[in-house]
Design an enzyme around this catalytic site. Sequence first.
Site, mmCIF file in Angstrom:
data_model
loop_
_atom_site.group_PDB
_atom_site.id
_atom_site.type_symbol
_atom_site.label_atom_id
_atom_site.label_comp_id
_atom_site.label_asym_id
_atom_site.label_seq_id
_atom_site.Cartn_x
_atom_site.Cartn_y
_atom_site.Cartn_z
ATOM 1 N N CYS A 112 17.264 -0.859 31.984
ATOM 2 C CA CYS A 112 17.080 0.475 32.576
ATOM 3 C C CYS A 112 16.269 1.413 31.682
ATOM 4 C CB CYS A 112 18.426 1.099 32.890
ATOM 5 S SG CYS A 112 19.451 0.035 33.891
ATOM 6 N N HIS A 252 18.341 8.504 33.511
ATOM 7 C CA HIS A 252 18.483 7.253 34.258
ATOM 8 C C HIS A 252 19.549 7.446 35.330
ATOM 9 C CE1 HIS A 252 18.814 3.252 35.528
ATOM 10 N NE2 HIS A 252 19.974 3.011 34.940
ATOM 11 N N ASN A 282 20.826 2.573 41.606
ATOM 12 C CA ASN A 282 20.268 2.273 40.288
ATOM 13 C C ASN A 282 19.158 1.234 40.438
ATOM 14 O OD1 ASN A 282 19.749 1.295 37.715
ATOM 15 N ND2 ASN A 282 21.895 1.022 37.155
HETATM 16 N N1 ACO Z 1 34.803 -0.519 46.414
HETATM 17 C C1 ACO Z 1 36.127 -0.288 46.319
HETATM 18 N N2 ACO Z 1 36.813 -0.505 45.200
HETATM 19 C C2 ACO Z 1 36.148 -0.969 44.132
HETATM 20 C C3 ACO Z 1 34.766 -1.225 44.162
HETATM 21 C C4 ACO Z 1 34.088 -0.977 45.361
HETATM 22 N N3 ACO Z 1 32.771 -1.187 45.514
HETATM 23 N N4 ACO Z 1 34.379 -1.678 42.955
HETATM 24 C C5 ACO Z 1 35.469 -1.691 42.176
HETATM 25 N N5 ACO Z 1 36.554 -1.284 42.889
HETATM 26 C C6 ACO Z 1 37.932 -1.135 42.433
HETATM 27 C C7 ACO Z 1 38.269 -2.017 41.257
HETATM 28 O O1 ACO Z 1 38.645 -3.315 41.693
HETATM 29 C C8 ACO Z 1 39.441 -1.269 40.644
HETATM 30 O O2 ACO Z 1 40.603 -1.540 41.391
HETATM 31 P P1 ACO Z 1 42.016 -1.719 40.638
HETATM 32 O O3 ACO Z 1 42.269 -0.405 39.964
HETATM 33 O O4 ACO Z 1 42.932 -2.037 41.753
HETATM 34 O O5 ACO Z 1 41.792 -2.833 39.661
HETATM 35 C C9 ACO Z 1 39.069 0.198 40.896
HETATM 36 O O6 ACO Z 1 38.102 0.210 41.963
HETATM 37 C C10 ACO Z 1 38.486 0.906 39.681
HETATM 38 O O7 ACO Z 1 37.464 0.084 39.124
HETATM 39 P P2 ACO Z 1 36.645 0.549 37.865
HETATM 40 O O8 ACO Z 1 35.665 -0.521 37.494
HETATM 41 O O9 ACO Z 1 37.588 1.034 36.799
HETATM 42 O O10 ACO Z 1 35.876 1.816 38.490
HETATM 43 P P3 ACO Z 1 34.988 2.889 37.774
HETATM 44 O O11 ACO Z 1 35.503 4.215 38.073
HETATM 45 O O12 ACO Z 1 34.728 2.536 36.330
HETATM 46 O O13 ACO Z 1 33.593 2.753 38.542
HETATM 47 C C11 ACO Z 1 31.415 1.784 38.172
HETATM 48 C C12 ACO Z 1 32.898 1.519 38.494
HETATM 49 C C13 ACO Z 1 30.851 2.605 39.302
HETATM 50 C C14 ACO Z 1 30.703 0.469 38.051
HETATM 51 C C15 ACO Z 1 31.303 2.587 36.853
HETATM 52 O O14 ACO Z 1 32.116 1.974 35.868
HETATM 53 C C16 ACO Z 1 29.905 2.675 36.330
HETATM 54 O O15 ACO Z 1 29.052 3.321 36.911
HETATM 55 N N6 ACO Z 1 29.623 2.069 35.158
HETATM 56 C C17 ACO Z 1 28.352 2.193 34.481
HETATM 57 C C18 ACO Z 1 27.296 1.359 35.145
HETATM 58 C C19 ACO Z 1 26.006 1.498 34.391
HETATM 59 O O16 ACO Z 1 25.624 2.612 34.091
HETATM 60 N N7 ACO Z 1 25.324 0.407 34.031
HETATM 61 C C20 ACO Z 1 24.157 0.483 33.154
HETATM 62 C C21 ACO Z 1 22.894 0.452 33.832
HETATM 63 S S1 ACO Z 1 22.651 -1.006 34.814
HETATM 64 C C22 ACO Z 1 21.403 -2.005 34.054
HETATM 65 O O17 ACO Z 1 21.103 -1.864 32.928
HETATM 66 C C23 ACO Z 1 20.824 -3.098 34.939
#
Ligand code: ACO
Length: 326
Positions: A112, A252, A282
């Site tokens: 990214c 980003h 993203n």
């Molecule tokens: N729909 C419904 N529920 C979901 C989904 C979904 N799409 N995805 C995950 N959940 C659930 C999980 O299973 C979990 O359930 P549980 O509590 O029963 O286990 C719950 O939601 C919480 O999951 P988390 O992973 O803790 O959710 P979080 O609030 O962290 O959000 C996310 C997840 C959106 C991925 C976030 O962590 C994020 O944005 N991370 C950073 C991503 C990023 O910036 N990446 C870098 C760039 S990408 C690159 O370089 C290619």
Amino acid sequence: MLSVKIVGLGKYLPKKILTNHDLERMVDTSDEWITTRTGIKRRRIVEGESASDLGTKAARRAIKAAAVKPEDIELIIVATITPDTQFPSTACYIQKNIGAKKAAVFDVSAACSGFVYALAVAKGMISAGLYKNALVVGSEILSSITDWNDRSTCVLFGDGAGAAVVVPTTESKGILGIHLGGDGNLADLLILPAGGSRLPVSKSTVENRQHYIKMRGNEVFKIAVKIMVDTVVKALANSKLRPQDIDLLVPHQANLRIINAVAKRLGLEENRVFVNINKYGNMSSASTAVALCEAYESGRIKKGDIVALDTFGGGLVWASCIIRWD
Ligand code: ACO
């Protein structure tokens, strides 16, 4: 010492729109979850186009805006983690498509942060007197490495491309300062495990779905805010500026909650932060390139403004650059 300024921007987004409601029919998710956790409402997905196809369209628009002839382009750098082929580079295909016959061509892999890394390389090569201009492209087909059975990642990504033409300028204009960094100890947090020399394509890698993005999203999230604040503050210091000098932050576009937390820590109000993640998700290296292009085209950037690009991604790698818009 010379710097570089951007004289043309372009973007291209594939036509097909995939909404959160479409995703509700594909995996166990909801529009409400995706919107509140990420800020994403929809994303663009290709139908038969490659990274060079998207990059070529964005590049043509940037070249037109810059009023340069393709045959006068001296350097093409493409940032991508979804190249058309492992080799030749995607830059080679874009060179052929636009007819930039005399250009030096290569790709940069910095996830990214790729577009800002590529801008930094272009600045270095132009400042050193090697070239008089460069075409810098960020182009991604993340849908090609997205596991459409994995709800924790498939709701996040989209396809698109952005491009910029840069030329030399004096030191006090254009790109004022850059900060680049990385930490390979965190490589496993965000990785495409198979298809490289470590784990070449095999029946078992395909069966184990190892050709798709694997991300420990929650761990990445926690580090992202700190990294993005740190890198942009360092780029500002390299430019002899402070956060309050930023007219527009172009971060980003990975998660609206990350963007808001970064803006808050930098003391920036909403009107000084550019956001388009709701429309595109993203798009890795293309995110910042498209966001910068849209910010400019929508009149959010004026001559003399201090614009801060602020990125992080798989590697982990991070990159920021400060531009005095000219
Ligand atoms: N729909 C419904 N529920 C979901 C989904 C979904 N799409 N995805 C995950 N959940 C659930 C999980 O299973 C979990 O359930 P549980 O509590 O029963 O286990 C719950 O939601 C919480 O999951 P988390 O992973 O803790 O959710 P979080 O609030 O962290 O959000 C996310 C997840 C959106 C991925 C976030 O962590 C994020 O944005 N991370 C950073 C991503 C990023 O910036 N990446 C870098 C760039 S990408 C690159 O370089 C290619």
